[in-house]
Design a protein around this motif. Structure first.
Motif, PDB file in Angstrom:
ATOM      1  N   PRO A  47      36.362   0.248   7.854  1.00  0.00           N
ATOM      2  CA  PRO A  47      36.879   0.031   9.567  1.00  0.00           C
ATOM      3  C   PRO A  47      37.229   1.748   9.733  1.00  0.00           C
ATOM      4  CG  PRO A  47      38.077  -0.781   7.494  1.00  0.00           C
ATOM      5  CD  PRO A  47      36.949  -0.646   7.061  1.00  0.00           C
ATOM      6  N   GLU A  48      37.477   2.579   9.370  1.00  0.00           N
ATOM      7  CA  GLU A  48      38.281   4.328   9.462  1.00  0.00           C
ATOM      8  C   GLU A  48      37.019   4.138  10.419  1.00  0.00           C
ATOM      9  OE1 GLU A  48      39.531   2.398   5.295  1.00  0.00           O
ATOM     10  OE2 GLU A  48      37.722   3.776   6.182  1.00  0.00           O
ATOM     11  N   LEU A  49      35.871   4.633  10.121  1.00  0.00           N
ATOM     12  CA  LEU A  49      34.717   4.840  10.743  1.00  0.00           C
ATOM     13  C   LEU A  49      35.069   4.207  12.832  1.00  0.00           C
ATOM     14  CD1 LEU A  49      32.327   6.506  10.690  1.00  0.00           C
ATOM     15  CD2 LEU A  49      30.627   4.858  10.338  1.00  0.00           C
ATOM     16  N   LEU A 101      34.101  10.628  -4.239  1.00  0.00           N
ATOM     17  CA  LEU A 101      34.969   9.761  -2.879  1.00  0.00           C
ATOM     18  C   LEU A 101      33.265   7.809  -3.434  1.00  0.00           C
ATOM     19  CD1 LEU A 101      34.446  11.267   0.818  1.00  0.00           C
ATOM     20  CD2 LEU A 101      36.559  11.025  -1.062  1.00  0.00           C
ATOM     21  N   THR A 102      34.080   7.499  -3.428  1.00  0.00           N
ATOM     22  CA  THR A 102      33.672   5.945  -3.408  1.00  0.00           C
ATOM     23  C   THR A 102      34.038   4.792  -2.257  1.00  0.00           C
ATOM     24  OG1 THR A 102      35.899   5.150  -4.253  1.00  0.00           O
ATOM     25  CG2 THR A 102      34.056   6.000  -5.724  1.00  0.00           C
ATOM     26  N   SER A 103      35.095   6.033  -1.047  1.00  0.00           N
ATOM     27  CA  SER A 103      34.905   4.889   0.761  1.00  0.00           C
ATOM     28  C   SER A 103      35.916   5.990   1.274  1.00  0.00           C
ATOM     29  CB  SER A 103      36.304   3.736   0.002  1.00  0.00           C
ATOM     30  OG  SER A 103      37.110   4.638  -0.783  1.00  0.00           O
ATOM     31  N   LEU A 104      35.354   5.441   2.529  1.00  0.00           N
ATOM     32  CA  LEU A 104      36.001   6.517   3.327  1.00  0.00           C
ATOM     33  C   LEU A 104      37.648   6.468   3.643  1.00  0.00           C
ATOM     34  CD1 LEU A 104      34.069   5.745   6.757  1.00  0.00           C
ATOM     35  CD2 LEU A 104      34.033   8.344   5.464  1.00  0.00           C
ATOM     36  N   PRO A 105      38.432   7.446   3.682  1.00  0.00           N
ATOM     37  CA  PRO A 105      39.297   7.629   3.362  1.00  0.00           C
ATOM     38  C   PRO A 105      40.453   7.036   4.507  1.00  0.00           C
ATOM     39  CG  PRO A 105      38.392  10.007   3.545  1.00  0.00           C
ATOM     40  CD  PRO A 105      37.403   9.227   3.229  1.00  0.00           C
ATOM     41  N   ARG A 106      41.299   6.882   3.954  1.00  0.00           N
ATOM     42  CA  ARG A 106      42.198   5.299   5.096  1.00  0.00           C
ATOM     43  C   ARG A 106      42.505   6.141   5.990  1.00  0.00           C
ATOM     44  NH1 ARG A 106      43.675   3.706   0.713  1.00  0.00           N
ATOM     45  NH2 ARG A 106      45.534   4.431  -0.037  1.00  0.00           N
ATOM     46  N   ALA A 107      42.520   7.635   6.255  1.00  0.00           N
ATOM     47  CA  ALA A 107      43.403   8.658   6.832  1.00  0.00           C
ATOM     48  C   ALA A 107      42.569   8.778   7.710  1.00  0.00           C
ATOM     49  CB  ALA A 107      43.497   9.883   6.166  1.00  0.00           C
ATOM     50  N   LEU A 108      40.883   8.676   8.226  1.00  0.00           N
ATOM     51  CA  LEU A 108      40.881   9.292   8.965  1.00  0.00           C
ATOM     52  C   LEU A 108      40.908   7.958  10.249  1.00  0.00           C
ATOM     53  CD1 LEU A 108      37.062   9.621   7.247  1.00  0.00           C
ATOM     54  CD2 LEU A 108      38.535  11.238   8.613  1.00  0.00           C
ATOM     55  N   GLY A 109      41.512   7.020   9.786  1.00  0.00           N
ATOM     56  CA  GLY A 109      41.586   5.802  10.609  1.00  0.00           C
ATOM     57  C   GLY A 109      42.759   6.361  11.852  1.00  0.00           C
ATOM     58  N   LEU A 141      28.004  -1.510   6.406  1.00  0.00           N
ATOM     59  CA  LEU A 141      28.302  -0.679   7.549  1.00  0.00           C
ATOM     60  C   LEU A 141      29.414  -1.586   7.984  1.00  0.00           C
ATOM     61  CD1 LEU A 141      25.099  -0.306   9.330  1.00  0.00           C
ATOM     62  CD2 LEU A 141      26.091   1.626   8.503  1.00  0.00           C
ATOM     63  N   PRO A 142      30.370  -0.914   8.850  1.00  0.00           N
ATOM     64  CA  PRO A 142      31.412  -1.544   9.163  1.00  0.00           C
ATOM     65  C   PRO A 142      31.552  -2.826  10.982  1.00  0.00           C
ATOM     66  CG  PRO A 142      31.724   0.208  10.373  1.00  0.00           C
ATOM     67  CD  PRO A 142      30.515   0.344   9.781  1.00  0.00           C
ATOM     68  N   LYS A 143      31.734  -4.293  10.472  1.00  0.00           N
ATOM     69  CA  LYS A 143      31.957  -5.166  11.173  1.00  0.00           C
ATOM     70  C   LYS A 143      32.511  -4.537  12.934  1.00  0.00           C
ATOM     71  CE  LYS A 143      32.357  -8.923   8.084  1.00  0.00           C
ATOM     72  NZ  LYS A 143      33.287 -10.009   7.675  1.00  0.00           N
ATOM     73  N   GLY A 144      31.980  -5.355  13.732  1.00  0.00           N
ATOM     74  CA  GLY A 144      31.919  -4.453  15.157  1.00  0.00           C
ATOM     75  C   GLY A 144      31.220  -3.342  15.653  1.00  0.00           C
ATOM     76  N   LEU A 145      30.397  -2.572  14.817  1.00  0.00           N
ATOM     77  CA  LEU A 145      30.115  -1.187  14.923  1.00  0.00           C
ATOM     78  C   LEU A 145      29.486  -1.168  16.131  1.00  0.00           C
ATOM     79  CD1 LEU A 145      28.940   1.654  13.925  1.00  0.00           C
ATOM     80  CD2 LEU A 145      26.880   0.602  12.832  1.00  0.00           C
ATOM     81  N   ALA A 146      28.649  -1.836  16.757  1.00  0.00           N
ATOM     82  CA  ALA A 146      28.073  -2.115  17.451  1.00  0.00           C
ATOM     83  C   ALA A 146      29.094  -2.737  19.453  1.00  0.00           C
ATOM     84  CB  ALA A 146      26.815  -3.021  17.874  1.00  0.00           C
ATOM     85  N   GLN A 147      29.987  -3.371  19.077  1.00  0.00           N
ATOM     86  CA  GLN A 147      31.176  -3.232  20.333  1.00  0.00           C
ATOM     87  C   GLN A 147      31.770  -1.870  19.751  1.00  0.00           C
ATOM     88  OE1 GLN A 147      30.270  -5.987  17.565  1.00  0.00           O
ATOM     89  NE2 GLN A 147      28.943  -6.122  19.360  1.00  0.00           N
ATOM     90  N   SER A 148      32.001  -0.979  19.476  1.00  0.00           N
ATOM     91  CA  SER A 148      32.951  -0.086  19.126  1.00  0.00           C
ATOM     92  C   SER A 148      32.363   1.470  20.023  1.00  0.00           C
ATOM     93  CB  SER A 148      33.196   0.076  18.145  1.00  0.00           C
ATOM     94  OG  SER A 148      32.021   1.755  17.362  1.00  0.00           O
ATOM     95  N   PRO A 149      33.185   2.663  20.194  1.00  0.00           N
ATOM     96  CA  PRO A 149      33.413   3.925  20.850  1.00  0.00           C
ATOM     97  C   PRO A 149      32.255   4.384  20.420  1.00  0.00           C
ATOM     98  CG  PRO A 149      35.472   3.174  20.353  1.00  0.00           C
ATOM     99  CD  PRO A 149      34.831   2.116  20.218  1.00  0.00           C
ATOM    100  N   LEU A 150      31.255   4.046  19.464  1.00  0.00           N
ATOM    101  CA  LEU A 150      30.753   5.335  18.826  1.00  0.00           C
ATOM    102  C   LEU A 150      29.173   4.384  19.004  1.00  0.00           C
ATOM    103  CD1 LEU A 150      31.712   4.460  14.520  1.00  0.00           C
ATOM    104  CD2 LEU A 150      31.468   6.617  16.160  1.00  0.00           C
ATOM    105  N   CYS A 151      29.339   3.623  19.592  1.00  0.00           N
ATOM    106  CA  CYS A 151      28.196   2.808  19.936  1.00  0.00           C
ATOM    107  C   CYS A 151      27.968   3.389  21.751  1.00  0.00           C
ATOM    108  CB  CYS A 151      27.567   1.327  20.899  1.00  0.00           C
ATOM    109  SG  CYS A 151      26.236   0.314  21.423  1.00  0.00           S
TER     110      CYS A 151
END
Length: 366
Positions: free
Chosen positions: A80-82, A51-59, A104-114
């Protein structure tokens, strides 16, 4: 690729060397199947593929995913799939090529992952600094960034108040920020294989700390406050240039007239009120530190003598601890009801070789 049973909570595609295209189509099919499945996918294991990137299907199609392992690939960014994995608790992305701009994806700190992410492993990548967005993941309990190229630990590490395990071994860190002591739940702190020269006394405030790994650094002493870590069960110090002999007057500059006057006021208990002195002198008098020698009773302010004493730790090991005296004449071992130290006469009678052989073998090598 082997079929996984419908409704199975885990998909394990480890070490299959699948291409991104093949994985994409498989994940899309799985996502479609699981829309009507009774049991949601909870764990997706994709380590050691190509893998060189996250699978889009994770989105889409995996809203209940709790664990994602993409270690041992060639990822240069977590896309951003993350951010769509709102239930993700564990993310393992060690041994990739992360660390550059946009890793790391933009908006990580504002995402539900926070609020959901509890375990994050980014060890074995190329980070030169801790990304600011990681320091906003307030639910993190375990953070691993060992084997990167970190130069420092930001003071904002104190934001991770839920952190229980911090692994930063194998970097280029030179200093431990005092703010690290503001992590009330920290149980395991790993800072081995860095370039750390001293340990801040504030770490004694880590009352939950059970394991402290400091091996293979540049430490020559430890602060005497480390004896306050009453729950510490493991202390690893091997590979440090720890001192093998008492050091008597390392540095000592004569006290100023201001300090001499302040010492006299404190030692003789001369009374004063806030109306007698200006504010700056009141603050100065309030900053007095007591000399640790129980037979002295003296105080010091800016001028003190640094000494290193070997002190019993946990009844098993002798550690070189830094402490401070009010003057060169005031020489005494660190005293405590539960911790004893080697006497001055003993240190005088032993030559340097025997000190090295006898004392250093007692320092915990862990």
């Amino acid at each position: 690729m082997e079929e996984a049973a419908l409704g199975e909570a885990e998909l394990n595609w480890s070490r299959l060397s699948v291409s991104a295209e093949a994985l994409e189509s498989e994940l899309e099919a799985r996502a479609e199947e699981r829309r009507g499945a009774r049991e949601a996918l909870l764990r997706l294991l994709l380590p050691y593929n190509r893998l060189t990137s996250l699978p889009r299907a994770l989105g889409g199609g995996f809203p209940h995913l709790q664990l994602l392992d993409v270690s041992g690939n060639a990822l240069t960014a977590l896309g951003p799939e993350l951010l769509t994995l709102s239930g993700l608790r564990t993310l393992l992305a060690r041994n990739n090529r992360l660390g550059g701009p946009g890793s790391l994806p933009k908006g990580l700190a504002q995402s539900p992952l926070c609020r959901s992410l509890q375990v994050l492993n980014l060890s074995g990548n190329c980070f030169q600094e801790l990304p600011a967005s990681l320091l906003e993941l307030r639910a993190l309990q375990t953070l691993s960034l060992g084997g990167n190229q970190l130069q420092s630990i930001p003071a904002e590490i104190e934001n991770l108040r839920s952190l229980e395990c911090l692994y930063l071994g194998g970097n280029f860190i030179k200093e431990i920020p005092p703010e690290l002591a503001n992590l009330p739940s920290l149980n395991y702190l790993v800072l081995c294989d860095n370039k750390i020269q001293s340990v801040p006394p504030q770490l004694s405030q880590l009352h939950s700390l059970r394991s402290l790994s400091l091996h293979n650094n540049l430490l020559t002493y430890l602060p005497r406050e480390i004896l306050n870590l009453i729950h510490l069960e493991e202390l690893s110090l091997r590979g440090n240039p720890l001192v093998v002999r008492f050091v008597r007057d390392l540095t000592y500059d004569p006290p100023t007239l201001l300090e001499l006057a302040a010492r006299t006021i404190k030692i003789r208990s001369i009374s004063y009120t806030p109306y007698d002195l200006p504010g700056n002198l009141l603050r100065y008098l309030g900053s007095a530190s007591n000399c640790p020698n129980p037979k002295c009773g003296g105080v010091y302010f800016d001028c003190c003598v640094r000494q290193i004493k070997f002190v019993d730790f946990c009844g098993k090991y002798r550690l070189p601890l830094m402490h401070y005296l009010c003057s060169p004449e005031c020489s005494s071992p660190c005293s405590s009801a539960s911790h004893s130290s080697t006497s001055q006469s003993e240190s005088d009678s032993e030559d340097e070789a025997s000190v090295a052989a006898h004392r250093m073998q007692k320092v915990l090598l862990g």
